[in-house]
Design a protein around this motif. Sequence first.
Motif, PDB file in Angstrom:
ATOM      1  N   UNK A   1     -15.378  -8.732 -34.018  1.00  0.00           N
ATOM      2  CA  UNK A   1     -14.048  -8.887 -33.405  1.00  0.00           C
ATOM      3  C   UNK A   1     -13.555  -7.640 -32.679  1.00  0.00           C
ATOM      4  N   UNK A   2     -14.279  -6.523 -32.803  1.00  0.00           N
ATOM      5  CA  UNK A   2     -13.796  -5.274 -32.217  1.00  0.00           C
ATOM      6  C   UNK A   2     -12.697  -4.693 -33.099  1.00  0.00           C
ATOM      7  N   UNK A   3     -12.124  -3.617 -32.647  1.00  0.00           N
ATOM      8  CA  UNK A   3     -11.066  -2.985 -33.435  1.00  0.00           C
ATOM      9  C   UNK A   3     -10.056  -2.297 -32.530  1.00  0.00           C
ATOM     10  N   UNK A   4      -8.807  -2.337 -32.935  1.00  0.00           N
ATOM     11  CA  UNK A   4      -7.742  -1.668 -32.179  1.00  0.00           C
ATOM     12  C   UNK A   4      -7.595  -2.199 -30.771  1.00  0.00           C
ATOM     13  N   UNK A   5      -7.487  -1.283 -29.814  1.00  0.00           N
ATOM     14  CA  UNK A   5      -7.233  -1.650 -28.415  1.00  0.00           C
ATOM     15  C   UNK A   5      -8.427  -2.320 -27.750  1.00  0.00           C
ATOM     16  N   UNK A   6      -9.606  -2.224 -28.356  1.00  0.00           N
ATOM     17  CA  UNK A   6     -10.785  -2.871 -27.774  1.00  0.00           C
ATOM     18  C   UNK A   6     -11.133  -4.180 -28.482  1.00  0.00           C
ATOM     19  N   UNK A   7     -10.296  -4.619 -29.386  1.00  0.00           N
ATOM     20  CA  UNK A   7     -10.561  -5.849 -30.138  1.00  0.00           C
ATOM     21  C   UNK A   7     -10.310  -7.077 -29.281  1.00  0.00           C
ATOM     22  N   UNK A   8     -10.847  -8.192 -29.734  1.00  0.00           N
ATOM     23  CA  UNK A   8     -10.615  -9.450 -29.042  1.00  0.00           C
ATOM     24  C   UNK A   8      -9.132  -9.820 -29.070  1.00  0.00           C
ATOM     25  N   UNK A   9      -8.430  -9.390 -30.108  1.00  0.00           N
ATOM     26  CA  UNK A   9      -6.999  -9.682 -30.211  1.00  0.00           C
ATOM     27  C   UNK A   9      -6.226  -8.971 -29.093  1.00  0.00           C
ATOM     28  N   UNK A  10      -6.602  -7.713 -28.847  1.00  0.00           N
ATOM     29  CA  UNK A  10      -5.955  -6.942 -27.782  1.00  0.00           C
ATOM     30  C   UNK A  10      -6.289  -7.518 -26.415  1.00  0.00           C
ATOM     31  N   UNK A  11      -7.522  -7.989 -26.250  1.00  0.00           N
ATOM     32  CA  UNK A  11      -7.919  -8.611 -24.983  1.00  0.00           C
ATOM     33  C   UNK A  11      -7.050  -9.830 -24.700  1.00  0.00           C
ATOM     34  N   UNK A  12      -6.838 -10.667 -25.702  1.00  0.00           N
ATOM     35  CA  UNK A  12      -6.007 -11.852 -25.514  1.00  0.00           C
ATOM     36  C   UNK A  12      -4.559 -11.472 -25.238  1.00  0.00           C
ATOM     37  N   UNK A  13      -4.066 -10.434 -25.903  1.00  0.00           N
ATOM     38  CA  UNK A  13      -2.707  -9.953 -25.624  1.00  0.00           C
ATOM     39  C   UNK A  13      -2.582  -9.508 -24.172  1.00  0.00           C
ATOM     40  N   UNK A  14      -3.594  -8.798 -23.685  1.00  0.00           N
ATOM     41  CA  UNK A  14      -3.562  -8.303 -22.306  1.00  0.00           C
ATOM     42  C   UNK A  14      -3.558  -9.446 -21.303  1.00  0.00           C
ATOM     43  N   UNK A  15      -4.347 -10.482 -21.558  1.00  0.00           N
ATOM     44  CA  UNK A  15      -4.381 -11.635 -20.644  1.00  0.00           C
ATOM     45  C   UNK A  15      -3.034 -12.338 -20.633  1.00  0.00           C
ATOM     46  N   UNK A  16      -2.451 -12.527 -21.827  1.00  0.00           N
ATOM     47  CA  UNK A  16      -1.145 -13.186 -21.910  1.00  0.00           C
ATOM     48  C   UNK A  16      -0.078 -12.375 -21.169  1.00  0.00           C
ATOM     49  N   UNK A  17      -0.116 -11.052 -21.332  1.00  0.00           N
ATOM     50  CA  UNK A  17       0.874 -10.196 -20.659  1.00  0.00           C
ATOM     51  C   UNK A  17       0.713 -10.273 -19.144  1.00  0.00           C
ATOM     52  N   UNK A  18      -0.538 -10.261 -18.661  1.00  0.00           N
ATOM     53  CA  UNK A  18      -0.776 -10.339 -17.219  1.00  0.00           C
ATOM     54  C   UNK A  18      -0.330 -11.685 -16.659  1.00  0.00           C
ATOM     55  N   UNK A  19      -0.537 -12.741 -17.411  1.00  0.00           N
ATOM     56  CA  UNK A  19      -0.096 -14.065 -16.946  1.00  0.00           C
ATOM     57  C   UNK A  19       1.415 -14.082 -16.774  1.00  0.00           C
ATOM     58  N   UNK A  20       2.131 -13.541 -17.712  1.00  0.00           N
ATOM     59  CA  UNK A  20       3.605 -13.533 -17.622  1.00  0.00           C
ATOM     60  C   UNK A  20       4.090 -12.632 -16.490  1.00  0.00           C
ATOM     61  N   UNK A  21       3.296 -11.584 -16.215  1.00  0.00           N
ATOM     62  CA  UNK A  21       3.698 -10.662 -15.136  1.00  0.00           C
ATOM     63  C   UNK A  21       3.265 -11.159 -13.770  1.00  0.00           C
ATOM     64  N   UNK A  22       2.508 -12.254 -13.738  1.00  0.00           N
ATOM     65  CA  UNK A  22       2.042 -12.780 -12.465  1.00  0.00           C
ATOM     66  C   UNK A  22       0.856 -12.021 -11.906  1.00  0.00           C
ATOM     67  N   UNK A  23       0.182 -11.229 -12.748  1.00  0.00           N
ATOM     68  CA  UNK A  23      -0.973 -10.435 -12.325  1.00  0.00           C
ATOM     69  C   UNK A  23      -2.239 -11.284 -12.351  1.00  0.00           C
ATOM     70  N   UNK A  24      -3.100 -11.061 -11.379  1.00  0.00           N
ATOM     71  CA  UNK A  24      -4.363 -11.794 -11.331  1.00  0.00           C
ATOM     72  C   UNK A  24      -5.200 -11.438 -12.566  1.00  0.00           C
ATOM     73  N   UNK A  25      -5.664 -12.429 -13.288  1.00  0.00           N
ATOM     74  CA  UNK A  25      -6.444 -12.185 -14.515  1.00  0.00           C
ATOM     75  C   UNK A  25      -7.927 -12.489 -14.315  1.00  0.00           C
ATOM     76  N   UNK A  26      -8.345 -12.632 -13.076  1.00  0.00           N
ATOM     77  CA  UNK A  26      -9.756 -12.942 -12.815  1.00  0.00           C
ATOM     78  C   UNK A  26     -10.686 -11.908 -13.420  1.00  0.00           C
TER      79      UNK A  26
END
Length: 296
Positions: free
Chosen positions: A184-209
């Motif tokens: 699962x990774x750990x800390x900022x490189x974990x899969x949990x952080x990756x999903x948080x980053x995608x969700x944040x970019x979606x709300x900000x209207x940032x391209x998540x490609x």
Amino acid sequence: MSIGRITSQQQLATAQRSIQTGRANLAKLQEQASTGRALLKPSDDPSGTGAALRVRAESRATQQHAVNITDGLGWSNTVDSALSGSEDLMRRAIDLTTQGANSATMTPASREAIATELEGIRNDLMSQANTQYMGRSVFAGDSDTGAAFTAATYAFSGTPGATVERRVSSTETVAVDGDGAAAFGTGSTSVFAVLDGIAADLRAGTDIGGKLTDIKAAFTNLTNQHGIVGARMSRLEQAQTLNLTTATNLETQRSGIEDIDPAKVIIDLKSQELTYQSALSVTAKVLQPTLLSFIS
């Protein structure tokens, strides 16, 4: 040269010894028949007793290995189930990320819906990563911590590099847990952080490609660890089969040393009973008291 005379007392003593020996043999056969055991005491067969003790020691070790294997399979099946569930969640996350990357068709509402679902997947993944077996986290190494990951920071709270192992034979141990940090990774490189980053970019209207690469890499980590766990489970199952075969062979050896051949013992018992009764009858006739017996 004088020739000694065999007195009645000598004849009686000899007859008594013969009868006592016959009675002892008869008692031994009777006890063997009733208990089903050939070795009634160590003096019956010292070498056989030694062999029996060795076989019994090996049997006890084999029984303990069987317990270890069963426990190991419990751990491994729990890890396998958690990783399977995590992979299903990640497939859905990849589908949602792919959908969210198509910015031309996305509205703020649809972006928010995807972001919300991704956060739900993150929470479910955290639950899978903190799966327990018998009160212990299966992804925390040999640590007795209740959770492998801290929900607030996604930090790995287990013991890095340590494994939970079970001895499956006198020469082999098998790891039965999962490597949480690798899966699962750990800390900022974990899969949990990756999903948080995608969700944040979606709300900000940032391209998540570009985030598709990150989430696919996280999925690969999961599948790699799942493959390792699968190989360990296969080894445990092989060890279980071998253990059962070994236990059966040892029981056959023990039985061959300690247990009687019922047919042979019954024949020997009947023969000894006949011999004993005959000895009693003959002795009674031969040693009839006479006047000479009292003056000799």
